[in-house]
Design a protein around this motif. Sequence first.
Motif, PDB file in Angstrom:
ATOM      1  N   GLU A  31       0.810  -1.219   0.000  1.00 40.39           N
ATOM      2  CA  GLU A  31       0.000   0.000   0.000  1.00 40.39           C
ATOM      3  C   GLU A  31       0.847   1.275   0.000  1.00 40.39           C
ATOM      4  O   GLU A  31       0.378   2.328  -0.451  1.00 40.39           O
ATOM      5  CB  GLU A  31      -0.943   0.000   1.213  1.00 40.39           C
ATOM      6  CG  GLU A  31      -2.074  -0.999   1.128  1.00 40.39           C
ATOM      7  CD  GLU A  31      -1.681  -2.423   1.479  1.00 40.39           C
ATOM      8  OE1 GLU A  31      -2.540  -3.306   1.436  1.00 40.39           O
ATOM      9  OE2 GLU A  31      -0.482  -2.654   1.795  1.00 40.39           O
ATOM     10  N   SER A  75      -4.234  -4.591   3.542  1.00 42.94           N
ATOM     11  CA  SER A  75      -5.579  -4.040   3.325  1.00 42.94           C
ATOM     12  C   SER A  75      -6.500  -4.957   2.531  1.00 42.94           C
ATOM     13  O   SER A  75      -7.608  -4.545   2.174  1.00 42.94           O
ATOM     14  CB  SER A  75      -5.478  -2.692   2.587  1.00 42.94           C
ATOM     15  OG  SER A  75      -4.690  -1.774   3.309  1.00 42.94           O
ATOM     16  N   SER A 133     -10.649  -6.660   8.014  1.00 42.98           N
ATOM     17  CA  SER A 133     -10.171  -5.343   8.434  1.00 42.98           C
ATOM     18  C   SER A 133     -11.247  -4.269   8.357  1.00 42.98           C
ATOM     19  O   SER A 133     -10.961  -3.099   8.604  1.00 42.98           O
ATOM     20  CB  SER A 133      -8.991  -4.908   7.566  1.00 42.98           C
ATOM     21  OG  SER A 133      -7.952  -5.862   7.621  1.00 42.98           O
ATOM     22  N   HIS A 178     -13.083   0.975   6.910  1.00 45.08           N
ATOM     23  CA  HIS A 178     -11.822   0.284   7.159  1.00 45.08           C
ATOM     24  C   HIS A 178     -11.377   0.568   8.586  1.00 45.08           C
ATOM     25  O   HIS A 178     -11.273   1.721   8.995  1.00 45.08           O
ATOM     26  CB  HIS A 178     -10.753   0.739   6.171  1.00 45.08           C
ATOM     27  CG  HIS A 178      -9.519  -0.112   6.202  1.00 45.08           C
ATOM     28  ND1 HIS A 178      -9.490  -1.401   5.699  1.00 45.08           N
ATOM     29  CD2 HIS A 178      -8.282   0.125   6.693  1.00 45.08           C
ATOM     30  CE1 HIS A 178      -8.282  -1.910   5.871  1.00 45.08           C
ATOM     31  NE2 HIS A 178      -7.541  -1.002   6.485  1.00 45.08           N
ATOM     32  N   HIS A 215      -8.485  -0.417  10.085  1.00 42.28           N
ATOM     33  CA  HIS A 215      -7.038  -0.307  10.280  1.00 42.28           C
ATOM     34  C   HIS A 215      -6.535  -1.257  11.365  1.00 42.28           C
ATOM     35  O   HIS A 215      -5.714  -0.909  12.212  1.00 42.28           O
ATOM     36  CB  HIS A 215      -6.644   1.139  10.597  1.00 42.28           C
ATOM     37  CG  HIS A 215      -7.050   2.107   9.527  1.00 42.28           C
ATOM     38  ND1 HIS A 215      -6.390   2.186   8.312  1.00 42.28           N
ATOM     39  CD2 HIS A 215      -8.071   3.004   9.479  1.00 42.28           C
ATOM     40  CE1 HIS A 215      -6.991   3.113   7.559  1.00 42.28           C
ATOM     41  NE2 HIS A 215      -7.994   3.608   8.236  1.00 42.28           N
TER      42      HIS A 215
END
Length: 290
Positions: free
Chosen positions: A48, A76, A112, A118, A120
Amino acid sequence: MANLERANLERMRLGLPDLGVGVGLRIPHYRHIFEHRPRVDWFEIISENFMVDGGMPIANLERALASYRLVQHGVSLSIGSADPLDFDYLRRLKALLRKVGSPWVSDHLCWSGAHGVHLHDLLPLPYTDEAVRHVAARARAVQDFLEVRLALENVSSYLTFTSSRMSEWAFLSAVVEEADCGILLDVNNVYVSSHNHGFDPAAYIDGVPHHRIVQIHLAGHADQGKYILDTHSDHVADPVWALYRRALGHTGDVSTLIEWDDDLPAFEVLAAEAEKARAIREEVARARAA
């Protein structure tokens, strides 16, 4: 004979090569790496961080590629989420793969986020047959789309689900067998979770399909007494080294990475951890040969 043994080991790793011992490519070490070209077999990058069109991230990526083999590791993918797969993310990931030439791509066996949010974090899954089918189908789709082998990493965890019907290693094994993908075996995460949940880490190491282990992670953790945190902020602990030896006894030489992401030391300290892993690989290889 040596060539035959090497060919057999590569077949055990789904046809993927043993790259030796690597470390994570991290910004605080860029200057040292680019100026001194230290002896490192390969670097792992966080995908990412480089899924952009240009700028300094790509300039630094190209500098690293000029001297080293790079392998992509993601954070991710959220392979266990109930949300649809994010094909915009996967297209950008595939574009990076074309640039890097990574022999495989890895991410975590977790979820996730949900409903487009999201979180994290790398959150554990319930270990059920339904979850196996759900994750395996998504992993097959990702692997087919990317056109390289996907390796799923076991995560460290701090809670379990009452709905689970199998051990974590049985769940991991079932997912990768059904998806026909690889394993990134994080030995430190095995140790952390074994302490937190009270299972035998040796049973985990012994219980996964060893021919699917294409990479191993080693890292440091923080022992808080009642629980252990996976912090990537210290030297690899002795019990983790012992589990690494045990894993190599099953797999033979396999690409190994030292993860150190917080409280980063001087590069020489990180390189010394890599050399310790190299020495253990050689020790186990001699024992296997004997």
